[in-house]
Design an enzyme around this catalytic site. Sequence first.
Site, PDB file in Angstrom:
ATOM      1  CB  CYS A 189      -0.922  -0.002   1.212  1.00  0.00           C
ATOM      2  SG  CYS A 189      -2.101  -1.360   1.244  1.00  0.00           S
ATOM      3  CG  LEU A 190       4.037   3.957  -2.362  1.00  0.00           C
ATOM      4  CD1 LEU A 190       4.614   4.500  -1.056  1.00  0.00           C
ATOM      5  CD2 LEU A 190       5.185   3.544  -3.300  1.00  0.00           C
ATOM      6  CB  THR A 191      -0.682   4.335  -5.252  1.00  0.00           C
ATOM      7  OG1 THR A 191       0.471   3.789  -5.884  1.00  0.00           O
ATOM      8  CG2 THR A 191      -1.277   5.409  -6.138  1.00  0.00           C
ATOM      9  CD  GLU A 192      -1.504   8.424   0.846  1.00  0.00           C
ATOM     10  OE1 GLU A 192      -1.746   9.644   0.785  1.00  0.00           O
ATOM     11  OE2 GLU A 192      -1.037   7.866   1.858  1.00  0.00           O
ATOM     12  CD1 TRP A 223      -7.072   2.631  -8.791  1.00  0.00           C
ATOM     13  CD2 TRP A 223      -5.366   4.026  -9.041  1.00  0.00           C
ATOM     14  NE1 TRP A 223      -7.562   3.763  -9.374  1.00  0.00           N
ATOM     15  CE2 TRP A 223      -6.534   4.643  -9.549  1.00  0.00           C
ATOM     16  CE3 TRP A 223      -4.153   4.722  -9.107  1.00  0.00           C
ATOM     17  CZ2 TRP A 223      -6.530   5.917 -10.104  1.00  0.00           C
ATOM     18  CZ3 TRP A 223      -4.146   5.992  -9.657  1.00  0.00           C
ATOM     19  CH2 TRP A 223      -5.316   6.582 -10.143  1.00  0.00           C
ATOM     20  CB  ILE A 224      -4.274  -1.526  -2.876  1.00  0.00           C
ATOM     21  CG1 ILE A 224      -3.993  -0.098  -2.397  1.00  0.00           C
ATOM     22  CG2 ILE A 224      -3.378  -2.540  -2.185  1.00  0.00           C
ATOM     23  CD1 ILE A 224      -2.625   0.438  -2.762  1.00  0.00           C
ATOM     24  CD  GLU A 436       5.508  -4.088  -9.240  1.00  0.00           C
ATOM     25  OE1 GLU A 436       6.747  -4.215  -9.234  1.00  0.00           O
ATOM     26  OE2 GLU A 436       4.723  -5.037  -9.136  1.00  0.00           O
ATOM     27  CB  THR A 438       4.770   5.547 -15.128  1.00  0.00           C
ATOM     28  OG1 THR A 438       5.665   6.647 -14.946  1.00  0.00           O
ATOM     29  CG2 THR A 438       3.574   5.697 -14.211  1.00  0.00           C
TER      30      THR A 438
END
Length: 630
Positions: A189-192, A223-224, A436, A438
């Site tokens: 879980c990284l993207t916010e 988008w996990i 992972e 772009t």
Amino acid sequence: MLRPRAIFSLVQTLKGFPTAEGCVRTSSALCNRRNYSSQAPAASKSFGMNLFRGKVQAEEVFPFPEVLSAEQEQTLHMLIDPFAKFCEEVNDPAKNDAIESVEDGTMQGLKEMGAFGLQVPQEYGGIGLSNTQYARLVEIVGSHDLGVGIMLGAHQSIGFKGILLFGSKEQKAKYLPIVASGEKIAAFCLTEPSSGSDASSIRSRAVLSKDGKHYVLNGSKIWISNGGIADIFTVFAQTQVTDAKTGTTKDKVTAFIVERGFGGVSSGPPEKKMGIKASNTAEVYFEDVQIPAGNVLGEVGGGFKVSMNILNNGRFGMAAALSGTMKGVILKAIEHASQRSQFGQKIDSYGAIQEKLARMAMVQYVTESMAYMISANMDRGSTEFQIEAAISKIYASEAAWFCTDEAMQILGGMGYMRECGIERVMRDLRIFRIFEGTNDILRLFVAATGIQYAGTHLRELQKAMKNPTANLGTLVNFGTKRARRMVGLSTGDTTSLQSYAHSSLRESADQTTKAVADFGAAIEEILIAHGKGIIERQFLLNRIAESAIDIYGMVSVLSRASRSLTKNLSSADHESKLCTIFCEEASERVRTNLNALQSTRHNETFSKMTRVSKDLVNNKGLLPQHPIGF
């Protein structure tokens, strides 16, 4: 030879070249080296890093690395057939795509085969595979069902990878057995919503309790992969960190192991996606989640180091999986071309089809060579492979798209039909150039990371300039090399690859050697010309990255084909052809891209593109009037 006064004037221009800090300003996720590696090392065994200095560092590329022991080979042989049989006979990719999840029977079968803990040490209930063994199995999965591949990859390649890399003994003992068995699924879980490529802008926050026993986490991630089915999460959040020396407090990202069972963790409905529909993708919410202080992964404030290492460690697997995907679509294209007759001949007899098949085979060979060269070096203990891993991800994702598109073209209308399966592969593939990292950001990462390493060499010259009398030899040597380059002579810095490559590949070896030397010289010139400003010139950085990608591809296939020729493998002559074709064309592309770096005409074109783009944004749309006037 340049005289000392001329050298002094020349080296004065070096004052503005990028420092380690200068290379990271543009995007913390692009090349955040302040936390990942605060300073480029003085010496590196990485071929990719040394490429930016125009040096052939052959240790990790020649001969083509072979790392599997007899026992590891035996283990892998025992796994390959059951894995392939399961993918062919049990898993149904079309059904998974239709129901938008992995079928229960497939999930259970994967658990029984140990597919959820391929690289988990046996002491924790996993199979304990090396990176190379793992690559070979994910290649099989990639050739059959990318949706299942993403589910497995999101689980172990990034989901719990942080526990493997940074976990304490207690964390490993607690979590690895349950994720290795598939009892619990993991997610990364990284993207916010507010942070995509710029990971430093994440807003999720974890606050340490007054008693210091736990953190309270609030925030959300989007988008996990596996987000809706996972129970174990590697989560990145802002935390306040106080500097022990200065006493100042500032926000830094920290990595946490979070369990759904902690309470306060929820997920949204599965996202409706273009492809990889079998993999669950969902938003994950964290509301007043109490995380034990012992669940910090790595160090407090060390989240960037954790995240970058996880992503770097996972990228080789993507290249391996996509080399398998390419094999699958190439086989369909060959089968159709060899059976389909038009105008009285099989279509595989026509030059247009032959070129397509040859190019598809070539890019698959390059991808596969990169993937297994990187995995082998990782198995041998290499820790500095970030440039090579990023290159492999970029090349593999674009090569797989090319192969699938060409396969569909060869099959014609049949390829467009759902029953054939190629349209599903094409839908699945599109995301690989986005997640992972772009490909656009990774190109800038490759260029910026390499430029930073090259810049340390120029900093040495700056230091020498402070005492020119004591360092006259160094300065004269630098000036002499530049003078030789200016009149088209070799500086002798780049070791010829003829001494490593098979004698029948002499021309390809020379092309690769020249590309390395020219690339190093171009990087030096661009640093002197633009200094710190180079990090903002993305038109140039993209061409630097394109050249680096081609050169790493050249050395990968040159090494692999040389090994095949030396061993007199049955495929050696075929591999030699693939190698020479690629090196010939790649060397031309490198020459074109490096020339563009110094070309006034190209720079004028880049400036025009900037103005065109600004016109579009300012106009909020296209500007030209319609051909018929309305």
